[in-house]
Design an enzyme around this catalytic site. Sequence first.
Site, PDB file in Angstrom:
ATOM      1  N   VAL A  43       0.842  -1.167  -0.039  1.00  6.19           N
ATOM      2  CA  VAL A  43      -0.211   0.183  -0.116  1.00  6.19           C
ATOM      3  C   VAL A  43       0.870   1.152  -0.100  1.00  6.19           C
ATOM      4  O   VAL A  43       1.867   1.365   0.869  1.00  6.19           O
ATOM      5  CB  VAL A  43      -0.942  -0.039   1.299  1.00  6.19           C
ATOM      6  CG1 VAL A  43      -1.752   1.338   1.268  1.00  6.19           C
ATOM      7  CG2 VAL A  43      -1.800  -1.270   1.093  1.00  6.19           C
ATOM      8  N   LYS A  44       0.690   2.154  -0.808  1.00  7.25           N
ATOM      9  CA  LYS A  44       1.257   3.681  -0.994  1.00  7.25           C
ATOM     10  C   LYS A  44       0.557   4.569  -0.157  1.00  7.25           C
ATOM     11  O   LYS A  44      -0.784   4.759  -0.515  1.00  7.25           O
ATOM     12  CB  LYS A  44       1.606   3.684  -2.448  1.00  7.25           C
ATOM     13  CG  LYS A  44       2.754   3.067  -3.108  1.00  7.25           C
ATOM     14  CD  LYS A  44       2.871   3.731  -4.368  1.00  7.25           C
ATOM     15  CE  LYS A  44       3.595   5.026  -4.537  1.00  7.25           C
ATOM     16  NZ  LYS A  44       3.961   5.259  -5.930  1.00  7.25           N
TER      17      LYS A  44
END
Length: 239
Positions: free
Chosen positions: A101-102
């Site tokens: 996840v960014k």
Amino acid sequence: MAYPTSQEWYNSEELEGANVKFFLDTANLDELKKGADWGIVDGVTTNPTLIAKEGRPLEDQIRLICEIVDGDISAEVVSTEAGQMVREGRELARLHHNVVVKCPLTRDGIKATSTLSKDGIRVNVTLCFSAAQALLAAKAGAYIVSPFVGRLDDIGWTGMDLIKSIVNIYKIHGFKTQVLAASVRSPTHVVDAAAAGAHIATMPLKVLDMLFNHPLTDKGLDQFLKDWAKVFQEAPVAG
């Protein structure tokens, strides 16, 4: 869904001896297939701009990418509030075990990173432009931090100096967050990032392709083939 434990991600002995990884910075499936076919692509980074170019919903595009490249696949949240980032991040992490996840390097992004990391979800903290910001990402338990070297070069700074600084600070204090050189625009950037100790360099396909190029390689191969042809293809057939 059960996420891998933090120990599985943050094994310091594995990181210490790890080779630099090459990620492709694209969401285009044709580019990913071409790069993956060379056998040297370790992962993928995407962002909302890259996903939007492909015209397919984020979740669908990420699933397709995960079918092509077996490695870390960064998928970015599009919310700006921490609670929503956490909800988005959990949904993205459920798409595939390779999804990272960014989150952006904002106050809410760091808050979300801390929560997601404690849940056992790997987070790539993006849009990093200073060593101070990189410290925040590491303190929040980020799996990866992404300093943007090209964009710093654009404003008259030396982006690679930031990579060196972050790598050194992390080493001194034993942070296990991986340093990903982002906004990489040339083979020189890739080589310099590796020399600076970056764990990962992410790049467009055209930059990865440029790493192959050298005029002496082309000249040498051409000469080898000509010499071979003179003896084995132009010689008269016996009998």
